[in-house]
Design an enzyme around this catalytic site. Structure first.
Site, mmCIF file in Angstrom:
data_model
loop_
_atom_site.group_PDB
_atom_site.id
_atom_site.type_symbol
_atom_site.label_atom_id
_atom_site.label_comp_id
_atom_site.label_asym_id
_atom_site.label_seq_id
_atom_site.Cartn_x
_atom_site.Cartn_y
_atom_site.Cartn_z
ATOM 1 N N ASP A 1 -96.015 69.862 -30.287
ATOM 2 C CA ASP A 1 -94.655 69.142 -29.824
ATOM 3 C C ASP A 1 -95.093 68.083 -28.782
ATOM 4 O O ASP A 1 -95.713 68.716 -26.830
ATOM 5 C CB ASP A 1 -94.467 70.665 -28.931
ATOM 6 N N LYS B 1 -86.371 61.495 -23.225
ATOM 7 C CA LYS B 1 -87.121 62.298 -22.653
ATOM 8 C C LYS B 1 -88.760 61.108 -22.086
ATOM 9 O O LYS B 1 -89.412 60.777 -21.714
ATOM 10 C CB LYS B 1 -87.978 62.808 -22.531
ATOM 11 N N CYS C 1 -85.355 76.795 -20.371
ATOM 12 C CA CYS C 1 -85.934 76.825 -21.663
ATOM 13 C C CYS C 1 -87.420 77.575 -22.143
ATOM 14 O O CYS C 1 -87.770 77.392 -22.760
ATOM 15 C CB CYS C 1 -85.927 75.377 -22.604
#
Ligand code: PLP
Length: 420
Positions: A214, A240, A378
């Site tokens: 990730d 991002k 998150c």
């Protein structure tokens, strides 16, 4: 249907190093919040956009827009070529061997879901395990839990240390004969920890376990080369990475993608359709059902050109120095506790302030024009690991400067004095 044979043209050579020139390219940073100059320290949530990305979106709609891979007319051909060129730019940016290994998705989250549903789910059996770590974003936990839940498999989390680093021995111990997937963040979106992905990928390969990286907090902060890294999958989000929201990328090794079934059906992902049955397109189109965010993809290509021109090795040095300075300054504030102490930190730094709820910190800083993130970011399991339900987080981008860090430090000092 396929990208042009020629590789995407290389971007202009890196310009002279001057972070203030980079910063000047972001129009929003000249705006005010509550009558104060905007101090934007929430780039880990989403980066702001340079003028050239905004202009590319606008000019694409003004001059080049039509649906892609469908029309024989000039405008559709042009839009298709620009879209295909953007895929080549992503290929070059990631160091992938083949443009077919680049799948456009909506965001990093969708990339992980695609792998969970198409790659993993058909293989999962009761008792199987998916290995993640305690520091993962929910996007790298929940998709695995959903497919695991359906198949009687389970998600296992490798522990992290008090310093906020992956315990590599403990990770290795948790790889068993039932481990079907290893999925790890390159950079933690809370602690900023840079994980040793080279070692993690080597470990997974030794054990014959497929590995997904990730890279949502990594590719905008440091150079990446997926071919050298040897990971099976890698995801990142355009929003991002100085590009538009609504576009993301899944890199997958060609032979793995080739063997994967489609996960969504519709236009563009088919070869032949009849009511007797349907055959599917080649990769990457097999995974790109329906009309994509064409303009967003073209503008993402522009954002990656921008990053390459800045030179990511230089961006990394600049941002690492800023974060280290922020860490030193914040650590001197009475009652402020920084989460973790990893050897290498990029992107983000999270903290708590004695007596002040993170929400209050965020609201009071906002009144001074300072934007930071507050809450669980998150990453509830990570917060639970540190005995917290929430924290405050500052994060940096290419435009962050020392004045931003000074404003945050002064604001936090005032808040510390109010609450203690
Ligand atoms: N992974 C990490 C490490 C993140 O920081 C984020 C977003 O903050 C994501 C995944 C999910 O990104 P997106 O919401 O763009 O899909």
């Amino acid at each position: 249907m396929s990208p042009p044979a020629a590789p995407a043209p290389a971007p202009a050579p890196a310009a002279a190093f001057d972070p203030e020139t980079w910063r000047a390219q972001f129009p929003i940073l000249r705006t005010e919040m509550h009558g104060r100059p905007l101090v934007y320290l929430d780039s880990a949530a989403s980066t702001q956009k340079p003028r050239r990305v905004i202009d590319r979106l606008k000019s694409f709609y003004e001059r080049d827009y039509a649906n892609i891979h469908r029309g024989v007319y000039e405008l559709s051909q042009r839009a298709s070529a620009l879209h295909d060129e953007a895929r080549r730019k992503v290929q070059r940016f990631l160091g992938a061997r083949d443009w077919r290994e680049i799948v456009f998705v909506r965001n990093a989250t969708e990339g992980i879901n695609l792998v969970a549903w198409s790659f993993l789910r058909p293989k999962l059996e009761p008792g199987d395990e998916i290995l993640v770590t305690e520091m993962e974003h929910h996007a790298n936990i929940v998709p695995w839990q959903i497919v695991a839940g359906e198949r009687g498999a389970r998600v296992v989390a490798a522990p992290i240390t008090d310093a906020g680093e992956i315990d590599l021995d403990a990770l290795a111990e948790r790889i068993t004969g039932r481990t079907r997937m290893l999925a790890v963040a390159w950079v933690s979106n809370v602690l900023g920890t840079v994980n040793p992905v080279e070692e993690i990928v080597a470990l997974a390969r030794r054990e014959g376990v497929p590995v997904l990286i990730d890279a949502a907090q990594a590719v905008q902060h440091r150079p990446v080369d997926v071919a050298a890294l040897g990971c099976d999958f890698l995801v990142f989000s355009g929003h991002k990475t100085y590009g538009p929201s609504g576009v993301g990328v899944l890199y997958g090794r060609g032979e793995l993608l080739d063997a994967m079934p489609p996960w969504q059906g519709g236009g563009d992902m088919i070869e032949k359709v009849s009511f007797a049955g349907t055959s599917f397109n080649e990769i990457p189109f097999r995974f790109e059902a329906g009309t994509p965010d064409i303009a967003g993809i073209v503008a993402l290509g522009e954002a990656l050109d921008f990053l390459e021109e800045l030179d990511l090795a230089r961006v990394e040095r600049h941002e690492a120095a800023l974060l280290a300075g922020a860490e030193r300054a914040l650590a001197r504030i009475p009652g402020l506790r920084i989460l973790g102490a990893p050897k290498e930190r990029r992107s983000a730094l999270a903290f708590t302030l004695e007596g002040a709820h993170p929400q209050d910190i965020g609201m009071l800083l906002d009144l001074e024009g300072i934007a930071i993130r507050t809450g669980h970011h998150c990453a509830m399991p990570l917060h639970a690991r540190f005995g917290l339900s929430a924290s405050a987080r500052m994060s940096v981008g290419v435009y962050t400067n020392e004045a931003d860090i000074d404003a945050l430090t002064a604001g936090l000092r005032r808040i510390a004095a109010m609450f203690q």
